[in-house]
Enzyme design. Structure first.
Site, PDB file in Angstrom:
ATOM      1  N   GLU A 242      -9.008   1.009   6.326  1.00  0.00           N
ATOM      2  CA  GLU A 242      -9.568   0.878   4.852  1.00  0.00           C
ATOM      3  C   GLU A 242      -9.894  -0.375   4.709  1.00  0.00           C
ATOM      4  O   GLU A 242      -9.110  -1.417   4.605  1.00  0.00           O
ATOM      5  CB  GLU A 242      -8.325   1.334   3.911  1.00  0.00           C
ATOM      6  CG  GLU A 242      -8.172   2.771   4.052  1.00  0.00           C
ATOM      7  CD  GLU A 242      -7.268   3.379   2.768  1.00  0.00           C
ATOM      8  OE1 GLU A 242      -6.932   2.480   1.874  1.00  0.00           O
ATOM      9  OE2 GLU A 242      -6.941   4.557   2.861  1.00  0.00           O
TER      10      GLU A 242
ATOM     11  N   GLU B 228      -0.585   5.893   4.760  1.00  0.00           N
ATOM     12  CA  GLU B 228      -0.043   4.946   4.207  1.00  0.00           C
ATOM     13  C   GLU B 228       1.584   5.013   4.050  1.00  0.00           C
ATOM     14  O   GLU B 228       2.302   4.760   3.017  1.00  0.00           O
ATOM     15  CB  GLU B 228      -0.672   4.412   2.959  1.00  0.00           C
ATOM     16  CG  GLU B 228      -2.098   4.171   2.899  1.00  0.00           C
ATOM     17  CD  GLU B 228      -2.472   3.725   1.597  1.00  0.00           C
ATOM     18  OE1 GLU B 228      -2.291   4.265   0.590  1.00  0.00           O
ATOM     19  OE2 GLU B 228      -3.526   2.924   1.648  1.00  0.00           O
TER      20      GLU B 228
END
Length: 632
Positions: free
Chosen positions: A265, A181
Site C-alpha cells: 500500500e 493488516e
C-alpha cells in the site's frame, strides 16, 4: 470417417493443447525476486475495487492504469456484498469479480487478489457481513470455531468463482493476500495472547490453501508490525514504508534474509470522513517516492490508483478518542491519480512521466474520459412523508438493534407512547449513529454519535409519542471497535436517568431499494407545492421527479443546499449526502442514465426547508467543509 478426416481430427487433438499451453504463464517468488515467465520483474500495481466502479466502466479504468505505466491491478474482495444473507451468494453485475479479473487479463494486467476475509478499505464493517454478529458464540478475527467455519465457507465459495483465474491455472492472478493488516490488530488487541493471534492468522492461510489457492501468498502490514502480522510461507510486504533501507531490513528479517521487496500500500492519497477536511497528497511527493522505489528495485501497489465511489450503504467508518464515529464519504476519490469519475489528474501525469523512464514497454495513451453532461434543473413534482400506517411494526419492552430486527442498513423509527406527560433530559447513550428526535409529532432535536452527543432536553405532553428516527452511518471498519458494531439503539433509553421500558415499537426503513411512491398510502403523497412542502418541514421527506435526456453522460448531483440523506437514480442508491461536507456533490455514472425518461428520488432526513428542484454540475465538489457545531 475417412482417413483424411481422421488425420485432421488427430492433428487438432495435438494442436489445441499446444495452443493452450503456449498461453500459459508462470509467476513465482524465487532467489529474492518476483519472477514472471522465468524473468525477474517489478510489480507496478494500482489498487482499484470492482464494486466501487460500474461494471460498464471496468475496462476503461483498466486502460487508465495501463496508460499510467502499471502492469498489475490489486483488489480486495468484499465478503459482505457477495453473501448478503447466510448462504445466499451474489456475483452478478458490479459484483462479478471473475469478469473483472478476466478483463484485467485481457488488458495485459496481472492481478493481485486480496480476499481478506477482513479488508478494512473504508468499507462497511471492513467487508464482514453484518449478520455475523447474530451468530451465537462467534468472535470476529480470532481463533474461534464459529468464525472460522464461516470464513472457510466464504473462501471455498470464492475459490469456485476465481480459483481457475490464478496464474497456476493460466489466469492473471499472480498473488493472493492472507488476512489484511493483521499486525495492526495484534498490536491493539493485547488482551488476546500473541500465540492465539498467530494461530488464527496461520489458519486463514491454511483455509486459502485448502480451498485451492496456490499462487504465491503474501501479508500486508506496517513494517513495525511484522511480528504480529507475518506468517511463515507468505511474503511480508510493508504498507506505507518510504525508507528503502528499513524496508529491506525488516523484510529480510522476516523472509529468510532476501527479497523481493514490496510496498503493498503506497499511499498516493488518503481517506476522507464527513465533517473533516479532505486530505490531499501532492503529485510531486508521490512522483518522487515512485522514482525512489523504481531506482531501488522495489515493487509497489498504489493505494488507491483509482478510488471510485461508495455507492449505497457501502461506506464504513473509523473512530478515535474524540469522535464516537467518523463516517466515510460516499466519494472514494481518495485524491488518487485517476479521479472518482475516471479522469486524468496532474498526479496521473506525474506518475506516468516517472514510470516511462524506468520500464522497457511503451505506455499507451490514456483512453478518452467518459462524456460529461449537465442536466437542466430537475423540477421535483412529488413529495411524500414516510408512511408508517400500513408498515409492519415490531413490539418490544426495549429498543431492539438493527441486527435483532434482522436489518443490515438504512433506518429504524423507534416509537414510544406516553399516557402521562414527562419532561427532562433524554439520554440515548447507545445511539448508533445519528437520530432525529420528535415529541408529539414535532421535531425536538438531533443526536449525533460523531460528537458523542447523546443527550437533549425533551418535553413530551400528555397522551403523546416520543419518536427517535435512527440512521446507521456505516459500521466501523478498523481497530478494536470492529467487534462492537451493532446499530440502532443498543442500550436503554432514559429520561432523567429513568429507564424507559415497555411498549416500544420499531418500524423499519432499510431503503435497500428505491421507495415505491405508487405503493405508498395515498394520504402520504402530495404534489410538491410550496404550501405542502412548508407543511412537512421537520419531518423526513421523499422528493420525486422524472426527467428526460436526449443524451447520457456522467454528471454530479449538487446537494449543497440540502440537509442529510440519500439519493436514488433509476432505482440505484448513489449514496449519502450531508451538506456539512466536505463532499457536496454525488457522482452519477452516465451508464446508469437513460436516453429518454429517468427517475430521481431524494430521501431528505432533516428537511429543514422546502425544495422545488435539484441541479447537476460537470465538476465535483469534495473539499467544501462548512462550519460545525456539536448540535449538528
Amino acid at each position: 470417417m475417412t482417413k483424411k478426416i481422421c488425420a485432421i481430427f488427430l492433428m487438432l487433438l495435438f494442436i489445441v493443447p499446444l495452443s493452450v499451453q503456449a498461453q500459459q504463464h508462470s509467476f513465482e517468488i524465487k532467489n529474492g525476486d518476483f519472477v514472471s515467465d522465468g524473468k525477474p520483474v517489478r510489480v507496478l500495481s494500482g489498487e482499484m475495487h470492482y464494486p466501487r466502479i460500474p461494471h460498464q466502466y471496468w475496462r476503461h479504468r483498466m486502460q487508465m492504469l495501463k496508460a499510467m505505466g502499471l502492469n498489475a491491478v490489486a483488489t480486495y474482495v468484499f465478503w459482505n456484498i457477495h453473501e448478503p444473507e447466510p448462504g445466499e451468494w451474489d456475483f452478478e453485475g458490479d459484483k462479478n469479480l471473475a469478469e473483472y479479473i478476466r478483463i484485467a487479463g485481457e488488458e495485459g494486467l496481472m492481478v493481485i487478489l486480496r480476499p481478506g476475509p477482513y479488508v478494512c478499505a473504508e468499507w462497511e464493517f471492513g467487508g464482514y457481513p453484518w449478520w455475523l454478529q447474530n451468530v451465537e458464540g462467534l468472535e470476529l478475527r480470532r481463533d474461534n470455531e464459529q468464525f472460522l467455519k464461516y470464513t472457510q465457507l466464504y473462501i471455498d465459495r470464492l475459490y469456485q468463482e476465481v480459483g481457475d483465474l490464478q496464474i497456476t491455472k493460466g489466469g492473471p492472478i499472480i498473488m493472493v493476500q492472507a488476512e489484511n493488516e493483521f499486525g495492526s490488530y495484534v498490536s491493539q488487541r493485547k488482551d488476546i495472547p500473541l500465540e492465539e493471534h498467530r494461530r488464527y492468522n496461520a489458519k486463514i492461510v491454511q483455509q486459502l490453501k485448502d480451498a485451492g489457492f496456490d499462487a504465491p501468498m503474501f501479508t500486508s502490514d506496517g513494517s513495525w508490525l511484522f511480528e504480529g502480522g507475518s506468517v511463515p510461507g507468505a511474503l511480508p510486504t510493508a504498507n506505507g514504508e518510504s525508507n528503502i533501507d528499513n524496508l529491506k531490513k525488516v523484510v529480510d528479517e522476516y523472509n529468510g534474509g532476501e527479497g523481493p521487496y514490496m510496498v503493498a500500500e503506497f499511499y498516493s492519497g488518503w481517506l476522507a470522513h464527513w465533517l473533516e477536511p479532505h486530505p490531499q497528497v501532492s503529485a510531486t511527493s508521490t512522483a518522487r517516492q515512485t522514482e525512489k522505489y523504481l531506482q531501488n528495485n522495489v515493487s509497489f501497489n498504489y493505494y488507491m490508483a483509482h478510488g471510485g465511489t461508495n455507492f449505497g450503504f457501502t461506506s464504513g467508518a473509523n473512530n478515535d478518542k474524540t469522535h464516537g464515529i467518523q463516517p466515510d464519504l460516499t466519494s472514494y476519490d481518495y485524491d488518487a491519480p485517476v479521479s472518482e469519475a475516471g479522469w486524468v489528474t496532474p498526479k496521473f501525469d506525474s506518475i506516468r512521466n516517472v514510470i516511462q523512464q524506468y520500464v522497457d514497454y511503451p505506455l499507451p495513451d490514456a483512453p478518452e474520459a467518459m462524456p460529461v453532461i449537465e442536466i437542466a434543473a430537475i423540477e421535483l413534482d412529488k413529495i411524500a412523508i414516510l408512511d408508517t400506517e400500513n408498515l409492519p411494526k415490531v413490539q418490544s419492552d426495549k429498543p431492539l438493534t438493527f441486527e435483532q430486527l434482522n436489518q443490515g442498513y438504512g433506518y429504524v423509527l423507534y416509537r414510544k407512547h406516553f399516557n402521562q406527560p414527562i419532561s427532562g433530559t433524554l439520554e440515548v447513550k447507545g445511539l448508533r449513529d445519528y437520530a432525529l428526535v420528535y415529541a408529539d409529532g414535532e421535531k425536538a432535536g438531533e443526536l449525533n454519535r460523531y460528537f458523542n452527543n447523546y443527550t437533549m432536553d425533551i418535553d413530551i405532553p400528555f397522551n403523546s409519542t416520543l419518536e427517535i428516527f435512527v440512521e446507521n452511518m456505516g459500521r466501523i471498519n478498523y481497530g478494536t471497535e470492529i467487534v462492537r458494531n451493532t446499530k440502532g439503539i443498543i442500550s436503554p433509553v432514559t429520561i432523567n436517568d429513568m429507564v424507559i421500558e415497555g411498549g416500544w415499537e420499531m418500524i423499519q426503513f432499510p431503503m435497500d431499494k428505491a421507495p415505491d411512491f405508487e405503493e405508498m398510502n395515498k394520504n402520504c403523497v402530495y404534489d410538491n407545492t410550496e404550501t405542502v412542502a412548508l407543511s412537512l418541514i421537520g419531518r423526513p421527506a421523499l422528493y420525486k421527479a422524472s426527467f428526460n435526456l436526449s443524451e447520457t453522460g456522467d454528471t454530479f448531483l449538487d446537494m449543497e443546499d440540502w440537509g442529510k440523506g440519500i439519493v436514488f437514480i433509476n432505482g440505484k442508491n448513489i449514496g449519502r449526502y450531508w451538506s456539512l461536507g466536505p463532499q457536496q456533490t454525488l457522482y452519477i455514472p452516465g451508464c446508469w442514465l437513460n436516453e429518454g425518461e429517468n427517475e430521481i428520488i431524494i430521501f431528505e432526513q432533516q428537511h429543514d426547508k422546502p425544495h422545488s428542484s435539484v441541479n447537476t454540475t460537470k465538476i465535483p465538489v469534495l473539499t467544501t467543509l462548512k462550519k460545525l457545531s456539536t448540535t449538528e
